[in-house]
Design a protein around this motif. Structure first.
Motif, PDB file in Angstrom:
ATOM      1  N   UNK A   1     -41.716  53.037 -49.097  1.00 61.03           N
ATOM      2  CA  UNK A   1     -42.935  54.012 -49.611  1.00 61.03           C
ATOM      3  C   UNK A   1     -43.410  54.905 -48.576  1.00 61.03           C
ATOM      4  N   UNK A   2     -43.092  54.827 -47.282  1.00 58.30           N
ATOM      5  CA  UNK A   2     -43.664  55.744 -46.189  1.00 58.30           C
ATOM      6  C   UNK A   2     -42.950  57.068 -46.265  1.00 58.30           C
ATOM      7  N   UNK A   3     -41.643  57.317 -46.603  1.00 59.56           N
ATOM      8  CA  UNK A   3     -40.763  58.218 -46.511  1.00 59.56           C
ATOM      9  C   UNK A   3     -41.563  59.313 -47.608  1.00 59.56           C
ATOM     10  N   UNK A   4     -41.211  60.518 -47.211  1.00 63.96           N
ATOM     11  CA  UNK A   4     -41.916  61.571 -48.002  1.00 63.96           C
ATOM     12  C   UNK A   4     -40.674  62.495 -48.771  1.00 63.96           C
ATOM     13  N   UNK A   5     -40.488  62.504 -49.974  1.00 65.42           N
ATOM     14  CA  UNK A   5     -41.106  61.680 -51.119  1.00 65.42           C
ATOM     15  C   UNK A   5     -40.578  60.024 -50.853  1.00 65.42           C
ATOM     16  N   UNK A   6     -41.245  59.202 -51.279  1.00 66.63           N
ATOM     17  CA  UNK A   6     -40.840  57.873 -51.179  1.00 66.63           C
ATOM     18  C   UNK A   6     -39.436  57.938 -52.020  1.00 66.63           C
ATOM     19  N   UNK A   7     -38.889  56.830 -51.220  1.00 62.52           N
ATOM     20  CA  UNK A   7     -37.219  56.380 -51.862  1.00 62.52           C
ATOM     21  C   UNK A   7     -37.384  55.313 -52.755  1.00 62.52           C
ATOM     22  N   UNK A   8     -36.550  55.484 -54.030  1.00 59.08           N
ATOM     23  CA  UNK A   8     -36.581  54.524 -54.794  1.00 59.08           C
ATOM     24  C   UNK A   8     -35.278  54.172 -55.281  1.00 59.08           C
ATOM     25  N   UNK A   9     -34.986  53.177 -55.749  1.00 58.90           N
ATOM     26  CA  UNK A   9     -33.578  52.756 -56.209  1.00 58.90           C
ATOM     27  C   UNK A   9     -33.505  52.024 -57.639  1.00 58.90           C
ATOM     28  N   UNK A  10     -32.746  52.348 -58.399  1.00 57.41           N
ATOM     29  CA  UNK A  10     -32.570  51.901 -59.711  1.00 57.41           C
ATOM     30  C   UNK A  10     -31.821  50.516 -59.639  1.00 57.41           C
ATOM     31  N   UNK A  11     -32.218  49.282 -60.044  1.00 60.16           N
ATOM     32  CA  UNK A  11     -31.515  47.905 -60.083  1.00 60.16           C
ATOM     33  C   UNK A  11     -32.499  47.004 -60.770  1.00 60.16           C
ATOM     34  N   UNK A  12     -31.784  45.859 -61.105  1.00 57.96           N
ATOM     35  CA  UNK A  12     -32.498  44.578 -61.753  1.00 57.96           C
ATOM     36  C   UNK A  12     -33.342  44.133 -60.513  1.00 57.96           C
ATOM     37  N   UNK A  13     -34.782  43.971 -60.569  1.00 55.47           N
ATOM     38  CA  UNK A  13     -35.553  43.476 -59.621  1.00 55.47           C
ATOM     39  C   UNK A  13     -35.209  42.210 -58.987  1.00 55.47           C
ATOM     40  N   UNK A  14     -35.101  41.187 -59.799  1.00 54.55           N
ATOM     41  CA  UNK A  14     -34.859  39.911 -59.749  1.00 54.55           C
ATOM     42  C   UNK A  14     -33.430  39.869 -59.117  1.00 54.55           C
ATOM     43  N   UNK A  15     -32.432  40.563 -59.234  1.00 54.44           N
ATOM     44  CA  UNK A  15     -31.110  40.517 -58.621  1.00 54.44           C
ATOM     45  C   UNK A  15     -31.289  41.242 -57.106  1.00 54.44           C
ATOM     46  N   UNK A  16     -32.121  42.011 -57.220  1.00 52.50           N
ATOM     47  CA  UNK A  16     -32.560  42.730 -55.790  1.00 52.50           C
ATOM     48  C   UNK A  16     -33.179  41.885 -54.787  1.00 52.50           C
ATOM     49  N   UNK A  17     -34.206  40.945 -55.311  1.00 48.27           N
ATOM     50  CA  UNK A  17     -34.978  39.964 -54.524  1.00 48.27           C
ATOM     51  C   UNK A  17     -33.945  39.000 -54.180  1.00 48.27           C
ATOM     52  N   UNK A  18     -32.888  38.499 -54.970  1.00 50.67           N
ATOM     53  CA  UNK A  18     -31.909  37.703 -54.596  1.00 50.67           C
ATOM     54  C   UNK A  18     -31.111  38.013 -53.406  1.00 50.67           C
TER      55      UNK A  18
END
Length: 195
Positions: free
Chosen positions: A75-92
C-alpha cells in the motif's frame, strides 16, 4: 442509600477485549481486499494478468472476470501494488512461508555444566563426556566453577580446571569466552565447531 448495580471486582473490560474472533479477523485483515482498497490507480502484478497501471475500477473488473480477489500487497508504493489471487489461498501461502522461515531459524541451545573448585578426576571425566555429547548435538556449553563460602580463595584452581576443560574439548568446539569471574561463579563458554 442508592442501589448500585453489581459489578465484579477486577479491571473493567471492554467488549473488544473479550471478542477473540474480532482479534482473529483483525490479524487476517492486514491486506486491503476488493472494495477496501482506496487508491484511485493501482499497479497490477502477477502471473494471470497483463502487468501495468490500471484504474481501481478496471482492476476490480479484471479480478471479477477471473472470479478472484484484488489484494493490495504494497500500500505504500505509488501507485499501490495489487495482485489478483484467491484471498484465502494467499493467506495460506503467507502462513506456510512464515512457518518455513521459523523452521530455518536456528535455535541456540545452551547446556550448563557445573564444577566445584576441587572436582575429582572421575566427576571431571563424566562431565567432559557429557560436554562432548552436547557439542556434537550442536549445543553451546556453559561450564562454570561455583565457589561456596571461603572456596573463593581457590579461584586460581577453578581457572586451571576450566582451561583444562577447554583444552580437552578443543577438537569438538572452540572457546567463545575465556574463564571470567562473575560473582561466585567463574564461567567459560564453548561453541560447537562447524561441520
Amino acid at each position: 442509600m442508592q442501589n448500585k448495580p453489581y459489578r465484579p471486582a477486577g479491571p473493567a473490560r471492554s467488549n473488544n477485549q473479550n471478542n477473540r474472533r474480532g482479534d482473529r479477523n483483525a490479524k487476517q485483515e492486514q491486506y486491503a481486499v476488493n472494495e477496501r482498497i482506496t487508491a484511485g490507480e493501482v499497479r497490477l502484478v502477477g502471473d494471470n494478468v497483463t502487468q501495468g497501471v490500471y484504474t481501481l475500477r478496471e482492476a476490480q473488473r479484471i479480478a471479477d472476470e477471473l472470479e478472484l480477489d484484488l489484494i493490495e500487497i504494497s500500500p505504500t508504493a505509488v501507485p499501490p501494488v495489487c495482485k489478483i489471487l484467491d484471498y484465502q489461498k494467499f493467506l495460506y501461502q503467507q502462513k506456510k512461508r512464515q512457518k518455513e522461515q521459523k523452521a530455518k531459524a536456528t535455535k541456540v541451545v545452551v547446556k550448563e555444566i557445573r564444577f566445584g573448585p576441587q572436582t575429582d578426576d572421575h566427576d571431571y571425566n563424566f562431565k567432559l563426556k557429557h560436554a562432548i555429547g552436547f557439542l556434537q548435538e550442536g549445543a553451546k556449553v556453559k561450564a562454570y566453577v561455583f565457589f561456596k563460602g571461603r572456596s573463593i580463595l581457590f579461584k586460581e584452581q577453578g581457572e586451571v580446571l576450566l582451561l583444562k576443560f577447554a583444552n580437552d574439548l578443543e577438537e569438538y568446539g572452540k572457546v567463545e569466552q575465556m574463564p571470567q569471574l562473575e560473582g561466585k561463579r567463574m564461567i567459560l563458554m564453548i561453541t560447537p565447531k562447524k561441520k
